[in-house]
Design an enzyme around this catalytic site. Structure first.
Site, PDB file in Angstrom:
ATOM      1  N   ASP A 150      -4.824 -10.592 -15.489  1.00 31.80           N
ATOM      2  CA  ASP A 150      -5.874 -11.570 -15.319  1.00 31.80           C
ATOM      3  C   ASP A 150      -6.987 -11.213 -16.298  1.00 31.80           C
ATOM      4  O   ASP A 150      -7.356 -10.048 -16.428  1.00 31.80           O
ATOM      5  CB  ASP A 150      -6.411 -11.501 -13.887  1.00 31.80           C
ATOM      6  CG  ASP A 150      -6.575 -12.870 -13.271  1.00 31.80           C
ATOM      7  OD1 ASP A 150      -7.383 -13.636 -13.809  1.00 31.80           O
ATOM      8  OD2 ASP A 150      -5.912 -13.149 -12.262  1.00 31.80           O
ATOM      9  N   ASP A 184      -9.019 -16.541 -16.286  1.00 31.77           N
ATOM     10  CA  ASP A 184      -9.827 -17.029 -15.179  1.00 31.77           C
ATOM     11  C   ASP A 184     -10.860 -18.063 -15.648  1.00 31.77           C
ATOM     12  O   ASP A 184     -11.588 -17.809 -16.614  1.00 31.77           O
ATOM     13  CB  ASP A 184     -10.551 -15.820 -14.570  1.00 31.77           C
ATOM     14  CG  ASP A 184     -11.186 -16.137 -13.236  1.00 31.77           C
ATOM     15  OD1 ASP A 184     -10.455 -16.445 -12.287  1.00 31.77           O
ATOM     16  OD2 ASP A 184     -12.433 -16.071 -13.145  1.00 31.77           O
ATOM     17  N   HIS A 231      -3.595 -17.288  -5.078  1.00 35.83           N
ATOM     18  CA  HIS A 231      -4.465 -16.546  -4.158  1.00 35.83           C
ATOM     19  C   HIS A 231      -5.689 -17.357  -3.721  1.00 35.83           C
ATOM     20  O   HIS A 231      -6.479 -16.877  -2.921  1.00 35.83           O
ATOM     21  CB  HIS A 231      -4.912 -15.255  -4.836  1.00 35.83           C
ATOM     22  CG  HIS A 231      -5.733 -15.532  -6.068  1.00 35.83           C
ATOM     23  ND1 HIS A 231      -5.201 -16.103  -7.210  1.00 35.83           N
ATOM     24  CD2 HIS A 231      -7.048 -15.364  -6.323  1.00 35.83           C
ATOM     25  CE1 HIS A 231      -6.150 -16.263  -8.102  1.00 35.83           C
ATOM     26  NE2 HIS A 231      -7.285 -15.822  -7.595  1.00 35.83           N
ATOM     27  N   ASP A 232      -5.882 -18.546  -4.293  1.00 38.92           N
ATOM     28  CA  ASP A 232      -7.040 -19.376  -3.924  1.00 38.92           C
ATOM     29  C   ASP A 232      -6.644 -20.560  -3.045  1.00 38.92           C
ATOM     30  O   ASP A 232      -7.520 -21.302  -2.594  1.00 38.92           O
ATOM     31  CB  ASP A 232      -7.707 -19.958  -5.182  1.00 38.92           C
ATOM     32  CG  ASP A 232      -8.349 -18.892  -6.054  1.00 38.92           C
ATOM     33  OD1 ASP A 232      -8.793 -17.868  -5.512  1.00 38.92           O
ATOM     34  OD2 ASP A 232      -8.400 -19.097  -7.288  1.00 38.92           O
ATOM     35  N   ASP A 278      -1.753  -1.217  -3.761  1.00 40.05           N
ATOM     36  CA  ASP A 278      -2.094  -0.454  -4.964  1.00 40.05           C
ATOM     37  C   ASP A 278      -0.961  -0.495  -5.986  1.00 40.05           C
ATOM     38  O   ASP A 278       0.103  -1.061  -5.732  1.00 40.05           O
ATOM     39  CB  ASP A 278      -2.470   0.987  -4.592  1.00 40.05           C
ATOM     40  CG  ASP A 278      -1.436   1.617  -3.659  1.00 40.05           C
ATOM     41  OD1 ASP A 278      -0.230   1.409  -3.906  1.00 40.05           O
ATOM     42  OD2 ASP A 278      -1.832   2.285  -2.682  1.00 40.05           O
ATOM     43  N   ASP A 313       0.851  -1.187   0.000  1.00 38.34           N
ATOM     44  CA  ASP A 313       0.000   0.000   0.000  1.00 38.34           C
ATOM     45  C   ASP A 313       0.889   1.239   0.000  1.00 38.34           C
ATOM     46  O   ASP A 313       1.747   1.385   0.868  1.00 38.34           O
ATOM     47  CB  ASP A 313      -0.883  -0.055   1.260  1.00 38.34           C
ATOM     48  CG  ASP A 313      -1.708   1.214   1.441  1.00 38.34           C
ATOM     49  OD1 ASP A 313      -1.916   1.930   0.438  1.00 38.34           O
ATOM     50  OD2 ASP A 313      -2.129   1.477   2.593  1.00 38.34           O
ATOM     51  N   ASN A 320      -0.479   4.515  -0.181  1.00 41.25           N
ATOM     52  CA  ASN A 320      -1.146   5.759   0.240  1.00 41.25           C
ATOM     53  C   ASN A 320      -1.855   5.651   1.587  1.00 41.25           C
ATOM     54  O   ASN A 320      -2.648   6.509   1.948  1.00 41.25           O
ATOM     55  CB  ASN A 320      -2.131   6.234  -0.839  1.00 41.25           C
ATOM     56  CG  ASN A 320      -3.245   5.224  -1.062  1.00 41.25           C
ATOM     57  OD1 ASN A 320      -3.268   4.156  -0.421  1.00 41.25           O
ATOM     58  ND2 ASN A 320      -4.175   5.541  -1.947  1.00 41.25           N
ATOM     59  N   GLU A 379      -6.755 -20.970 -16.679  1.00 39.92           N
ATOM     60  CA  GLU A 379      -7.116 -21.655 -15.441  1.00 39.92           C
ATOM     61  C   GLU A 379      -8.188 -22.696 -15.785  1.00 39.92           C
ATOM     62  O   GLU A 379      -9.270 -22.336 -16.243  1.00 39.92           O
ATOM     63  CB  GLU A 379      -7.655 -20.646 -14.416  1.00 39.92           C
ATOM     64  CG  GLU A 379      -7.804 -21.293 -13.042  1.00 39.92           C
ATOM     65  CD  GLU A 379      -8.783 -20.557 -12.124  1.00 39.92           C
ATOM     66  OE1 GLU A 379      -8.676 -20.720 -10.910  1.00 39.92           O
ATOM     67  OE2 GLU A 379      -9.676 -19.841 -12.635  1.00 39.92           O
ATOM     68  N   ASP A 393      -4.231   3.751   2.765  1.00 38.53           N
ATOM     69  CA  ASP A 393      -5.650   3.402   2.942  1.00 38.53           C
ATOM     70  C   ASP A 393      -5.827   1.935   3.345  1.00 38.53           C
ATOM     71  O   ASP A 393      -6.950   1.445   3.443  1.00 38.53           O
ATOM     72  CB  ASP A 393      -6.474   3.722   1.680  1.00 38.53           C
ATOM     73  CG  ASP A 393      -6.078   2.851   0.489  1.00 38.53           C
ATOM     74  OD1 ASP A 393      -5.130   2.038   0.628  1.00 38.53           O
ATOM     75  OD2 ASP A 393      -6.707   2.981  -0.577  1.00 38.53           O
TER      76      ASP A 393
HETATM   77  C1  NOJ Z   1     -10.886 -18.264 -10.083  1.00 37.90           C
HETATM   78  C2  NOJ Z   1     -10.154 -17.206  -9.340  1.00 37.90           C
HETATM   79  O1  NOJ Z   1      -8.814 -17.574  -9.182  1.00 37.90           O
HETATM   80  C3  NOJ Z   1     -10.885 -16.993  -8.042  1.00 37.90           C
HETATM   81  O2  NOJ Z   1     -10.171 -16.171  -7.157  1.00 37.90           O
HETATM   82  C4  NOJ Z   1     -12.246 -16.430  -8.366  1.00 37.90           C
HETATM   83  O3  NOJ Z   1     -13.007 -16.333  -7.187  1.00 37.90           O
HETATM   84  C5  NOJ Z   1     -13.006 -17.291  -9.365  1.00 37.90           C
HETATM   85  N1  NOJ Z   1     -12.188 -17.763 -10.439  1.00 37.90           N
HETATM   86  C6  NOJ Z   1     -14.151 -16.532  -9.972  1.00 37.90           C
HETATM   87  O4  NOJ Z   1     -13.675 -15.535 -10.822  1.00 37.90           O
END
Ligand code: NOJ
Length: 533
Positions: free
Chosen positions: A97, A185, A309-310, A28, A20, A22, A236, A24
């Site tokens: 993405d 995605d 991130h998932d 960013d 970050d 700034n 993906e 908040d």
């Molecule tokens: C896969 C993404 O990696 C995930 O973070 C997202 O919630 C779903 N697709 C829906 O876009």
């Protein structure tokens, strides 16, 4: 090199949690710009940015409201242009993405061009990945729209030529700006079986994963857009096996360069239910990885990853995030980096960042986690039981802010972070990266080895000790080079016959002495030799 991405190492940034600038509390684009030197120091080639498009953030940017605007929390289009320019100046590349299975329900199209979405008079039994029915009733229209994810993420109707052309135009717009490719995605969900049949127990995946027209759409996308640029594409593709994977990535298919397989990510969960733990053995995990390595030996190309991130943090999931955190983080990296494919590092993986356990559900931010919690509570399950599932599998494990320093808020922000920082930031952060034994330094070494050894691109992959429950061993081989990788996934000390070759890299400061090869807990060792010609 034409296929430059085969030699590349990709680093994924989840902008909300990276840096970050700034105050908040939200990461960013200027924050990313500040940290480009850090990424250069690490040695990566490509940055994959999770979505930075304008979004109401129902799913942290995976719900796009405007494809040509930047999310205001992240900055402006000028910031983006500055970022791209700086990335290129450093000789790195940037991929975006691409979220085109669905948009946000706040996208203009949803109100002004509703026919771009999927409507039905009656819902079928498909369930959303985030819980509940995949259909939402719209009063004004008197019909249901499909949303495979949250109800604020209506699915686009790819059957419509107009939808496809609008998306292709948007992709060209970004590529003409100079970005270097896309991570796509849930790209294998674009084509839905137009009969919309009920699925067994509400599981409609057979009717929209790798659906009837998916290859047609991707070939069209390639012809119309992708093939006109020197870029990389990574799709993906959940619930996809290697045979289908090859159809996506073989050069003659003219579709994508790589896909993200999920099979190895599913090894510790029951099929179709990520929250339900499953006991597995290293033999199984290795079989899965071998299957993909062999399938892509001649054609196609793998992506290699343990984290994104998932997913939960790999050191907590496949390693030991207490006693052997450093060793196991390096071991996992070793195991991944010498396989055939392009390695992806997720922010913080190079520091051995770990999972998080917040006590209260109110600390969690991820829509999938919150929906799961509330749904399960309604069914009468205890708070404690559900939290155990969230600790293991929740996506916020990966989304806690990047741990830059041991100072306030881990140097992530001067404000209040949007999600709590993992309290282990005092010891796990980038400040120790110059230490020769740091995980960061080890990643640097791995990345530079990937640039030096042609066998990593061209070499065949072969497993040995296939039935071993603790040690993952494989070789890579061309006519002139030979590489042997030993990774101990356990806390036991193991001994094997000493392989030929010199030690190329290892995760303990020195290999153990002795005639036989000794592997200490989570030890990884790589041997290398060139054949006499
Ligand atoms: C896969 C993404 O990696 C995930 O973070 C997202 O919630 C779903 N697709 C829906 O876009």
């Amino acid at each position: 090199m034409k296929e430059w991405w085969k030699n590349a190492v990709v680093y994924q940034i989840y902008p909300r949690s990276f840096k970050d600038s700034n105050g908040d509390g939200i990461g960013d684009l200027q924050g990313i710009i500040q940290k480009l030197d850090y990424l250069e120091e690490l040695g990566i080639d490509v940055i994959w940015l999770s979505p930075v498009y304008d979004s109401p953030n129902d799913d942290n940017g995976y719900d796009v409201r405007h494809y040509h605007k930047i999310m205001k929390e992240f900055g402006t289009m000028d910031d983006f242009d500055e970022l791209l320019e700086n990335v290129h100046k450093k000789g790195m590349r940037l991929i975006m993405d691409l979220v085109v299975n669905h948009t946000s329900d706040e996208h203009d199209w949803f109100r002004s061009r509703p026919d771009m979405y999927i409507w039905r008079d009656k819902p079928n039994n498909w369930r959303s990945f985030f819980g509940g029915s995949a259909w939402q009733y719209d009063e004004a229209r008197g019909q249901y729209y499909l949303h495979l994810f949250s109800k604020k993420q209506p699915d686009l109707n790819w059957e419509k030529e107009g939808v496809r052309q609008a998306i292709y135009a948007m992709m060209r717009w970004w590529l003409d700006k100079g970005i270097d490719g896309f991570r796509m995605d849930v790209i294998n969900m674009l084509s839905k079986d137009q009969r919309f049949p009920d699925g067994p127990a509400g599981d409609g995946t057979a009717y929209f994963i790798n659906g009837p027209k998916i290859h047609h759409y991707l070939k069209e996308m390639n012809d119309e857009v992708l093939c006109h640029y020197d870029i990389v594409t990574v799709g993906e593709t959940p619930q996809t096996g290697p045979e289908e994977g090859l159809r996506y990535t073989s050069p003659e298919s003219r579709e994508l360069n790589m896909i993200f397989t999920f099979e190895h990510m599913g090894v510790d969960q029951e099929l179709g239910n990520k929250w339900q733990p499953r006991t597995y053995s290293l033999v199984e995990l290795r079989k899965i990885l071998e299957k993909w390595q062999s399938a892509f030996q001649e054609k196609g190309w793998n992506s290699l990853y343990w984290n994104n991130h998932d997913q939960p943090r790999s050191v907590s999931r496949f390693g030991d995030d207490h006693v052997y955190r450093v060793e196991s983080a390096k071991m996992l990296a070793t195991c991944l980096f010498f396989m055939r494919g392009t390695p992806f590092i997720y922010q913080g993986e190079e520091l051995g960042m770990t999972n998080i356990q917040y006590e209260g559900i109110e600390k969690y931010k991820d829509i999938e986690t919150l929906n799961h919690y509330h749904e399960q509570r309604k069914q009468g399950r205890s708070h404690e039981k559900i939290m155990q599932e969230i600790y293991r599998r929740g996506r916020d494990n990966a989304r806690t802010p990047m741990q830059w320093t041991s100072g306030p808020n881990a140097g992530f922000t001067t404000g209040v972070p949007w999600i709590d920082i993992n309290s282990n930031y005092r010891s796990i952060n980038t400040e120790s990266r110059h230490h020769p034994q740091s995980i960061f330094a080890y990643y640097q070494a791995l990345i530079s080895l990937r640039k030096k050894l042609p066998v990593l691109i061209a070499g065949d992959f072969m497993l040995f000790h296939k039935e071993d429950e603790e040690v993952f061993a494989y070789e890579r081989k061309t006519e002139t080079e030979h590489l042997i990788v030993y990774c101990n996934f356990s806390t036991n000390t193991r001994s094997f016959e000493q392989p030929d070759g010199e030690v190329l890299i290892g995760n303990y400061s020195k290999p153990a002495r002795g005639k036989r090869l000794t592997l200490r807990p989570y030890e990884a060792l790589v041997f290398y030799r060139q054949s006499e010609t």
